[in-house]
Design an enzyme around this catalytic site. Sequence first.
Site, PDB file in Angstrom:
ATOM      1  CB  SER A   1      -0.895   0.002   1.251  1.00  0.00           C
ATOM      2  OG  SER A   1      -1.533   1.257   1.421  1.00  0.00           O
TER       3      SER A   1
ATOM      4  CB  THR B   1      -6.908   2.650  -4.894  1.00  0.00           C
ATOM      5  OG1 THR B   1      -6.202   1.485  -4.458  1.00  0.00           O
ATOM      6  CG2 THR B   1      -8.246   2.709  -4.162  1.00  0.00           C
TER       7      THR B   1
ATOM      8  CE  LYS C   1      -7.852  -2.823  -3.400  1.00  0.00           C
ATOM      9  NZ  LYS C   1      -8.658  -1.824  -2.671  1.00  0.00           N
TER      10      LYS C   1
ATOM     11  CG  HIS D   1     -11.392   0.858  -0.110  1.00  0.00           C
ATOM     12  ND1 HIS D   1     -10.626   1.433  -1.098  1.00  0.00           N
ATOM     13  CD2 HIS D   1     -10.689   1.019   1.034  1.00  0.00           C
ATOM     14  CE1 HIS D   1      -9.524   1.935  -0.558  1.00  0.00           C
ATOM     15  NE2 HIS D   1      -9.524   1.682   0.729  1.00  0.00           N
TER      16      HIS D   1
ATOM     17  CE1 TYR E   1      -6.403   4.650  -1.836  1.00  0.00           C
ATOM     18  CE2 TYR E   1      -4.579   4.459  -0.284  1.00  0.00           C
ATOM     19  CZ  TYR E   1      -5.850   4.084  -0.703  1.00  0.00           C
ATOM     20  OH  TYR E   1      -6.557   3.158   0.005  1.00  0.00           O
TER      21      TYR E   1
END
Length: 348
Positions: free
Chosen positions: A106, A156, A219, A243, A130
């Site tokens: 992440s 994402t 995603k 999520h 992100y």
Amino acid sequence: MAMVCLSDFEAYAKKYLPKIAWDYFAAGADDCTTRDENILAYKRIRFRPRMLRDVSVTDIRTKILGTEISFPVGIAPTGFHQLAWPDGEKSTARAARAMNTCYIASTYSTCTLEEISSAAPGGLRWFQLYIHRNRAASQQLVQRAEALGFQGLVLTADLPYTGKRRDDVRNGFCLPPHMKVKNLEWAFEVCKISLLDPSITWNDIYWLQSLTHLPIIIKGILTREDAELAVRHGVQGIIVSNHGGRQLDEGPATIDALVEVVEAVRGRVEVYVDGGIRKGSDVLKALALGAKCVFIGRPALWGLAYKGEEGLQDVLRILQDEFRLSMALAGCASVSEIGQHLVQFSKL
């Protein structure tokens, strides 16, 4: 106590993690309807097992984007692994390598990309991104990940703003002072995750493609319309995801949305799914409905909370054994034999 199934790890984590950490990992948005539906939806799917099929030898290996993994379960991107275990994402990376599967690291890791990479050299790792208002920070992260040997970039798409997770609001959730969001330390305050760029559009896929040679996986897709747009914009994979029910409440369970997305892409890109996978039979259902691989989020954190790298390996091994058993009992000797003929939806 013997850890027999994933709910044993969940019970352990709930008992032993600090409440603020447990609440953060467990949180869903609003009433948690979608979070819970992700699990319940699997229970409405029934098998149509076939008999006398010679399952004396079973092969559970598969490939994702051309790389072989030992079985079709990877580790989804989740933030702040040090809340579960002191070594954080380094333990996650080592467990994934030991089990020969994919770990998606992440943006909000509590270890740097460099630490994750050096903890498990040679492991299959993708990087989840992100996009922040500070585009230079996002660009640097993408290029660091590629330079460190990460093999995929996971964008994402479902977080222009953070969903309302009531327990985090009540708890005033913040990382403890000794933990940092290491990859963004110089550009980030974790109590104010407001640096996300809510203006991103499909055209930003082209921007990412200009920065990297890595395959791009998107995603957070839940509809046929967005699946078609993803293919049109040249992504290599789609993760059907809500999520973990942490964003828009009362959207579809991911296993229900999977069917629509798989039909829309018609084999042009690989489709994966996360959310609600708790048993090896859930993995089999997801593959029967067209997923190439599934990714687990919260169960990976429960494994870390239990015994770090060793606990996460235990979680993966249980899923692996359950998947192999379910596959054999359904009459499949290899992953290639799994198809929609294996399942039916309950009328209940």
